[in-house]
Design an enzyme around this catalytic site. Sequence first.
Site, PDB file in Angstrom:
ATOM      1  N   SER A 170       0.843  -1.335  -0.027  1.00  9.71           N
ATOM      2  CA  SER A 170       0.005   0.028   0.137  1.00  9.71           C
ATOM      3  C   SER A 170       0.954   1.057   0.031  1.00  9.71           C
ATOM      4  O   SER A 170       1.526   1.353  -0.918  1.00  9.71           O
ATOM      5  CB  SER A 170      -1.057   0.062   1.114  1.00  9.71           C
ATOM      6  OG  SER A 170      -2.192   0.770   1.160  1.00  9.71           O
ATOM      7  N   ASP A 341      -8.713  -6.532  -4.628  1.00 12.21           N
ATOM      8  CA  ASP A 341      -8.217  -5.066  -4.237  1.00 12.21           C
ATOM      9  C   ASP A 341      -8.918  -4.240  -5.029  1.00 12.21           C
ATOM     10  O   ASP A 341      -8.377  -4.033  -6.398  1.00 12.21           O
ATOM     11  CB  ASP A 341      -7.010  -5.155  -3.923  1.00 12.21           C
ATOM     12  CG  ASP A 341      -6.142  -3.988  -3.524  1.00 12.21           C
ATOM     13  OD1 ASP A 341      -7.064  -2.873  -3.234  1.00 12.21           O
ATOM     14  OD2 ASP A 341      -5.129  -3.934  -3.364  1.00 12.21           O
ATOM     15  N   HIS A 374      -8.112  -5.400  -0.173  1.00  5.18           N
ATOM     16  CA  HIS A 374      -6.639  -4.640  -0.049  1.00  5.18           C
ATOM     17  C   HIS A 374      -5.860  -5.358   1.041  1.00  5.18           C
ATOM     18  O   HIS A 374      -4.529  -5.266   1.110  1.00  5.18           O
ATOM     19  CB  HIS A 374      -6.981  -3.054  -0.010  1.00  5.18           C
ATOM     20  CG  HIS A 374      -5.508  -2.530   0.240  1.00  5.18           C
ATOM     21  ND1 HIS A 374      -4.677  -2.524  -0.998  1.00  5.18           N
ATOM     22  CD2 HIS A 374      -5.069  -1.510   1.056  1.00  5.18           C
ATOM     23  CE1 HIS A 374      -3.820  -1.632  -0.692  1.00  5.18           C
ATOM     24  NE2 HIS A 374      -3.855  -1.221   0.559  1.00  5.18           N
TER      25      HIS A 374
END
Length: 407
Positions: A170, A341, A374
Amino acid sequence: MSAPNPAAAVSGPVPAAAPAEPATMPGHRVTLGVDRPMRLDSGAELGPFEVAYQTYGALNADRSNAILICHALTGDHYVLDQHPVTGKPGWWEMLVGLGKPVDTDRYFVICSNVIGGCMGSTGPKETDPATGEPYGLGFPVITIGDMVRAQKLLVEHLGIDQLFCVIGGSMGGMQVLQWAVAYPESVFAAVPIATAARHSAQNIAFHEVGRQAIMADPDWAGGNYLLEGTRPHRGLAVARMAAHITYLSEPALHRKFGRNLQNRQTVTYGFDADFQVESYLRHQGITFVERFDANSYLYITRAMDYFDLAADYGGGTLSNAFRKDGKGTPVRFCLASFSSDWLFPTSESRAIVHALNAVAANVSFVEIRTDKGHDSFLLDEPEFHQVIRGFLDGCAEHRGLTRPSRP
């Protein structure tokens, strides 16, 4: 990002819980930028400043086995340790540790709290030496590039010329990409996970909702809540609730909660937490304000918004960002994405892979099939862990890093 927890029985409005801040935080802390302040992308200068960090394992004799882990938006440097505020286990203990893909018996692992953070590194809640008061909104706006610039100073402080690998998911993946572009000679291998080469308009929009929730809280006090003796807990909790939805997937939410009611047999025809998913989100909001600073949330989300490798390094073309002196990057890459995601979809990783292919880079890529969204990179995903282990093992053999002998 954070791994989902079971729904907690939380009903009614989000309370203004008081955060528990211990007098001392375990780990290492170093003061950097003493002789020369660090120039930020904004043009401002920061220094001296502190960076809090943790290390695991041992640095070998030729200092060639160091792995830097870059944390995500709401993460910190407690990769394996029990968190000093929440008491929870380290956030990446599934991937890092003895015998795990990032093996602390083979590698020297470093993780620092980003500047602008709130777990020991200099950020808006720390004291501005010029005023003797918390920086608040007087703290300079920072970028992903600034975060990595501070990490580079830390790595140099530790006497490491080249990192064996930089890895993160991320926002951590953005830092990995920044390292590879800004300091390619200082990185042998890079593992950007569930990330992108620039923040999308949709993601900027989600961040703006969170920031407005914080700033709309009267207790935010124009960013001066520490001086006023208040905390914008409600606004920060709502920001966390909105963001947490983006870390999951609809199938995962449905599997975990569906339309199940929370501790009741029928709806109340009111605005209490009738559904388990409502209770879960309120729980996420309440626990988040115990460990995170509201102004740090503003600064770090803004840093992600500004991230754009193609614009900053490639003249608008991403592949150019991975060129140095007319040649392709020397860094070896392994990119991983997750099929469910939607915050950083696989298409974002593919765009990076295509750019790396355009400069004949050494790159591998995998999309992990999962419905966990995610946050999958923080969860128990055996295929993902196998990919990371295989890539690091291959790089280690190429570098001559010995495999640990175990009974």
